[in-house]
Write a protein that holds these residues in place. Structure first.
Motif, PDB file in Angstrom:
ATOM      1  N   ARG A 126       0.812  -1.218   0.000  1.00 14.61           N
ATOM      2  CA  ARG A 126       0.000   0.000   0.000  1.00 14.61           C
ATOM      3  C   ARG A 126       0.846   1.268   0.000  1.00 14.61           C
ATOM      4  O   ARG A 126       0.412   2.314  -0.492  1.00 14.61           O
ATOM      5  N   ASP A 127       2.068   1.191   0.570  1.00 12.09           N
ATOM      6  CA  ASP A 127       2.941   2.361   0.589  1.00 12.09           C
ATOM      7  C   ASP A 127       3.789   2.483  -0.670  1.00 12.09           C
ATOM      8  O   ASP A 127       4.629   3.363  -0.770  1.00 12.09           O
ATOM      9  N   GLY A 128       3.565   1.597  -1.638  1.00 10.47           N
ATOM     10  CA  GLY A 128       4.288   1.657  -2.901  1.00 10.47           C
ATOM     11  C   GLY A 128       5.588   0.894  -2.932  1.00 10.47           C
ATOM     12  O   GLY A 128       6.237   0.838  -3.986  1.00 10.47           O
ATOM     13  N   THR A 129       5.986   0.278  -1.838  1.00 15.69           N
ATOM     14  CA  THR A 129       7.247  -0.451  -1.791  1.00 15.69           C
ATOM     15  C   THR A 129       6.998  -1.954  -1.934  1.00 15.69           C
ATOM     16  O   THR A 129       5.924  -2.453  -1.578  1.00 15.69           O
ATOM     17  N   PRO A 130       7.989  -2.697  -2.440  1.00 19.66           N
ATOM     18  CA  PRO A 130       7.826  -4.147  -2.578  1.00 19.66           C
ATOM     19  C   PRO A 130       7.698  -4.815  -1.215  1.00 19.66           C
ATOM     20  O   PRO A 130       8.368  -4.437  -0.254  1.00 19.66           O
ATOM     21  N   ILE A 131       6.828  -5.818  -1.141  1.00 20.14           N
ATOM     22  CA  ILE A 131       6.650  -6.573   0.097  1.00 20.14           C
ATOM     23  C   ILE A 131       6.807  -8.061  -0.202  1.00 20.14           C
ATOM     24  O   ILE A 131       6.559  -8.513  -1.323  1.00 20.14           O
ATOM     25  N   GLY A 132       7.223  -8.800   0.780  1.00 20.13           N
ATOM     26  CA  GLY A 132       7.404 -10.233   0.588  1.00 20.13           C
ATOM     27  C   GLY A 132       8.632 -10.532  -0.236  1.00 20.13           C
ATOM     28  O   GLY A 132       9.474  -9.664  -0.506  1.00 20.13           O
ATOM     29  N   LEU A 133       8.732 -11.780  -0.654  1.00 19.48           N
ATOM     30  CA  LEU A 133       9.888 -12.234  -1.413  1.00 19.48           C
ATOM     31  C   LEU A 133       9.671 -12.070  -2.911  1.00 19.48           C
ATOM     32  O   LEU A 133       8.552 -12.223  -3.409  1.00 19.48           O
ATOM     33  N   ARG A 134      10.748 -11.749  -3.610  1.00 20.73           N
ATOM     34  CA  ARG A 134      10.703 -11.717  -5.069  1.00 20.73           C
ATOM     35  C   ARG A 134      10.454 -13.141  -5.578  1.00 20.73           C
ATOM     36  O   ARG A 134      11.028 -14.111  -5.080  1.00 20.73           O
ATOM     37  N   GLN A 135       9.603 -13.270  -6.579  1.00 19.18           N
ATOM     38  CA  GLN A 135       9.391 -14.548  -7.244  1.00 19.18           C
ATOM     39  C   GLN A 135      10.057 -14.497  -8.620  1.00 19.18           C
ATOM     40  O   GLN A 135       9.896 -13.515  -9.352  1.00 19.18           O
ATOM     41  N   SER A 136      10.808 -15.535  -8.969  1.00 20.58           N
ATOM     42  CA  SER A 136      11.461 -15.603 -10.277  1.00 20.58           C
ATOM     43  C   SER A 136      10.865 -16.768 -11.051  1.00 20.58           C
ATOM     44  O   SER A 136      10.969 -17.925 -10.636  1.00 20.58           O
ATOM     45  N   ILE A 137      10.234 -16.458 -12.178  1.00 18.93           N
ATOM     46  CA  ILE A 137       9.468 -17.416 -12.963  1.00 18.93           C
ATOM     47  C   ILE A 137      10.253 -17.760 -14.222  1.00 18.93           C
ATOM     48  O   ILE A 137      10.621 -16.859 -14.987  1.00 18.93           O
ATOM     49  N   PRO A 138      10.529 -19.028 -14.491  1.00 13.03           N
ATOM     50  CA  PRO A 138      11.270 -19.389 -15.709  1.00 13.03           C
ATOM     51  C   PRO A 138      10.502 -18.990 -16.969  1.00 13.03           C
ATOM     52  O   PRO A 138       9.271 -19.140 -17.028  1.00 13.03           O
ATOM     53  N   SER A 139      11.213 -18.483 -17.964  1.00  3.22           N
ATOM     54  CA  SER A 139      10.561 -18.114 -19.213  1.00  3.22           C
ATOM     55  C   SER A 139      10.383 -19.338 -20.104  1.00  3.22           C
ATOM     56  O   SER A 139      11.073 -20.348 -19.955  1.00  3.22           O
ATOM     57  N   ALA A 140       9.444 -19.242 -21.046  1.00  2.00           N
ATOM     58  CA  ALA A 140       9.120 -20.375 -21.908  1.00  2.00           C
ATOM     59  C   ALA A 140      10.202 -20.650 -22.945  1.00  2.00           C
ATOM     60  O   ALA A 140      10.307 -21.764 -23.460  1.00  2.00           O
ATOM     61  N   ASN A 141      10.985 -19.648 -23.270  1.00  2.00           N
ATOM     62  CA  ASN A 141      12.104 -19.783 -24.198  1.00  2.00           C
ATOM     63  C   ASN A 141      13.230 -18.922 -23.650  1.00  2.00           C
ATOM     64  O   ASN A 141      13.023 -18.127 -22.726  1.00  2.00           O
ATOM     65  N   THR A 142      14.418 -19.074 -24.178  1.00  2.00           N
ATOM     66  CA  THR A 142      15.548 -18.289 -23.677  1.00  2.00           C
ATOM     67  C   THR A 142      15.424 -16.822 -24.077  1.00  2.00           C
ATOM     68  O   THR A 142      14.778 -16.470 -25.054  1.00  2.00           O
ATOM     69  N   THR A 143      16.058 -15.987 -23.281  1.00  2.00           N
ATOM     70  CA  THR A 143      16.151 -14.536 -23.493  1.00  2.00           C
ATOM     71  C   THR A 143      14.796 -13.843 -23.474  1.00  2.00           C
ATOM     72  O   THR A 143      14.370 -13.224 -24.463  1.00  2.00           O
ATOM     73  N   PRO A 144      14.055 -13.913 -22.353  1.00  2.00           N
ATOM     74  CA  PRO A 144      12.822 -13.121 -22.249  1.00  2.00           C
ATOM     75  C   PRO A 144      13.151 -11.645 -22.351  1.00  2.00           C
ATOM     76  O   PRO A 144      14.124 -11.175 -21.762  1.00  2.00           O
ATOM     77  N   PHE A 145      12.352 -10.911 -23.090  1.00  2.00           N
ATOM     78  CA  PHE A 145      12.738  -9.526 -23.403  1.00  2.00           C
ATOM     79  C   PHE A 145      11.599  -8.555 -23.115  1.00  2.00           C
ATOM     80  O   PHE A 145      11.353  -8.185 -21.983  1.00  2.00           O
ATOM     81  N   GLY A 146      10.891  -8.126 -24.145  1.00  2.00           N
ATOM     82  CA  GLY A 146       9.852  -7.118 -23.956  1.00  2.00           C
ATOM     83  C   GLY A 146       8.493  -7.734 -23.695  1.00  2.00           C
ATOM     84  O   GLY A 146       8.233  -8.878 -24.051  1.00  2.00           O
ATOM     85  N   PHE A 147       7.609  -6.960 -23.060  1.00  2.00           N
ATOM     86  CA  PHE A 147       6.257  -7.477 -22.812  1.00  2.00           C
ATOM     87  C   PHE A 147       5.265  -6.325 -22.751  1.00  2.00           C
ATOM     88  O   PHE A 147       5.611  -5.164 -22.551  1.00  2.00           O
ATOM     89  N   ALA A 148       4.013  -6.702 -22.934  1.00  2.00           N
ATOM     90  CA  ALA A 148       2.914  -5.739 -22.875  1.00  2.00           C
ATOM     91  C   ALA A 148       1.701  -6.432 -22.292  1.00  2.00           C
ATOM     92  O   ALA A 148       1.525  -7.647 -22.440  1.00  2.00           O
ATOM     93  N   PHE A 149       0.852  -5.655 -21.611  1.00  2.00           N
ATOM     94  CA  PHE A 149      -0.380  -6.196 -21.051  1.00  2.00           C
ATOM     95  C   PHE A 149      -1.537  -5.914 -21.994  1.00  2.00           C
ATOM     96  O   PHE A 149      -1.611  -4.850 -22.614  1.00  2.00           O
ATOM     97  N   GLY A 150      -2.449  -6.871 -22.081  1.00  2.00           N
ATOM     98  CA  GLY A 150      -3.633  -6.707 -22.903  1.00  2.00           C
ATOM     99  C   GLY A 150      -4.877  -6.634 -22.037  1.00  2.00           C
ATOM    100  O   GLY A 150      -4.849  -6.182 -20.894  1.00  2.00           O
ATOM    101  N   MET A 151      -5.980  -7.132 -22.571  1.00  2.00           N
ATOM    102  CA  MET A 151      -7.239  -7.136 -21.840  1.00  2.00           C
ATOM    103  C   MET A 151      -7.268  -8.323 -20.894  1.00  2.00           C
ATOM    104  O   MET A 151      -6.511  -9.278 -21.028  1.00  2.00           O
ATOM    105  N   ARG A 152      -8.169  -8.267 -19.877  1.00  2.00           N
ATOM    106  CA  ARG A 152      -8.454  -9.399 -19.000  1.00  2.00           C
ATOM    107  C   ARG A 152      -7.200  -9.966 -18.330  1.00  2.00           C
ATOM    108  O   ARG A 152      -7.010 -11.186 -18.255  1.00  2.00           O
TER     109      ARG A 152
END
Length: 367
Positions: A198-224
């Motif tokens: 709520r104060d804008g700072t990260p809380i809890g532990l960072r989660q690191s999620i493996p990417s589906a292919n090597t070299t994950p790069f750019g991303f964008a959010f869509g609907m839903r």
């Protein structure tokens, strides 16, 4: 890698007033397109007028009063417009700070410049009054409050490390609801997730999620709550892919359609249309842009591996806020490619006069 200036200087606001005014024919100007030069001698914003027919014309440069690196940054989001389009935020990777410009109908005015508390900022994220940056060399993120006058105020306890000392991050962005931050790490092939309190700072532990292919790069959010992410496949010929994910209530990324092949090389940057029905990915190694249809459930279907053949080394992309026009930064050619988006997602080239950028140019934003 060029030497880094490790002096963090914050200039008084009184010294920052600097504006560029575009030509007077405002009735024919629908908006603007921006990129940055990333020059080590002095970073500048290149301003392009956008006409009502989508054609862009170079207008001029505005200094950021910070420094670039004279080299490619391997990033997405190094220059962004805030959601309300009141401010333009720009990374100065060589001087380790961010410049903030107030956006006028026909001007950019520098209103603040703030150190990022790390080395070589390469990507910026914004949600409401929160701004976060990811620093490449120090492999860290840091947060700010964006005040109504454009001032950036550092958030205490917001500096967080990424998953390793060397991660080569490409992009940082908020989830649509602002509750989570995501960072792509090219060197480690993971996507970091930080929960935002709520104060804008990260809380809890960072989660690191493996990417589906090597070299994950750019991303964008869509609907839903859908996320679309490119994977460069280590730059190997024909190994570029794009994946779609559902963002869960706790920020988890649940694969929808993963590692859809473009058949192109170094698929790196991603942008979506406002309708959420189309995704475009630039293929830096193939000098092309691929188009995808997004189904209601977030699954991806490749429409055209080469929806556009671009100038040399296409990087960042942007779509006009009305969803009618598409722009791509061709860093090797020193140009901005401008296109009309057809109803079927095809890209029709427009005759803009938009060359002369340095090869170090990075970032693209449109309004």
């Amino acid at each position: 890698m060029s030497a880094k200036n490790t002096t963090f200087g914050l200039l008084p606001l009184a010294t920052l007033a600097l504006a560029v005014t575009v030509p007077a024919q405002q009735s024919f100007t629908a908006g603007a397109v921006y990129t940055m030069t990333n020059e080590a001698s002095g970073n500048r914003v290149a301003v392009f007028d956008r006409a009502t027919d989508g054609v862009v014309t170079f207008n001029g440069y505005v200094p950021t009063q910070g420094l670039g690196t004279d080299a490619g940054l391997g990033n997405q989001g190094g220059l962004i417009l805030t959601d309300d389009e009141r401010f333009l935020l720009v990374c100065n990777a060589g001087s380790h700070d961010i410049s903030v410009f107030a956006v006028g109908e026909s001007s950019l005015t520098l209103v603040d410049r703030a150190p990022t508390r790390g080395l070589e900022p390469v990507s910026i994220a914004q949600h409401d009054q929160l701004v976060y940056v990811v620093n490449d060399v120090s492999s860290s993120i840091a947060g700010f409050e964006l005040r109504d006058d454009g001032a950036l105020v550092p958030l205490r306890r917001s500096v967080r490390p990424l998953s390793a000392d060397v991660t080569d991050p490409a992009q940082i962005s908020f989830s649509p609801n602002g509750r989570f931050l995501y960072v792509t790490e090219k060197a480690t092939n993971v996507i970091d997730q930080f929960r935002v309190g709520r104060d804008g700072t990260p809380i809890g532990l960072r989660q690191s999620i493996p990417s589906a292919n090597t070299t994950p790069f750019g991303f964008a959010f869509g609907m839903r709550n859908q996320l679309f992410l490119s994977e460069a496949g280590a730059g190997m010929p024909g190994q570029g892919t794009v994946s779609s994910y559902d963002v869960g209530p706790l920020g988890s990324l649940n694969g929808l359609t993963t590692a859809v092949a473009t058949g192109e090389t170094a698929t790196c940057w991603v942008v979506g249309t406002p309708s959420g029905r189309l995704i475009y990915a630039s293929n830096t190694g193939s000098d092309s842009v691929s188009s995808f249809r997004v189904d209601f459930d977030g699954s991806l279907q490749l429409l055209d591996a080469q929806a556009a053949t671009t100038g040399d080394r296409p990087l960042d992309m942007a779509v006009s806020n009305d969803g009618l026009f598409f722009y791509v930064l061709n860093a090797g050619a020193g140009s901005i490619g401008d296109y009309r988006i057809e109803p079927n997602g095809a890209l029709a080239s427009l005759p803009g006069t938009n060359s002369g950028l340095p090869a170090s140019a990075s970032g693209l934003a449109a309004r």
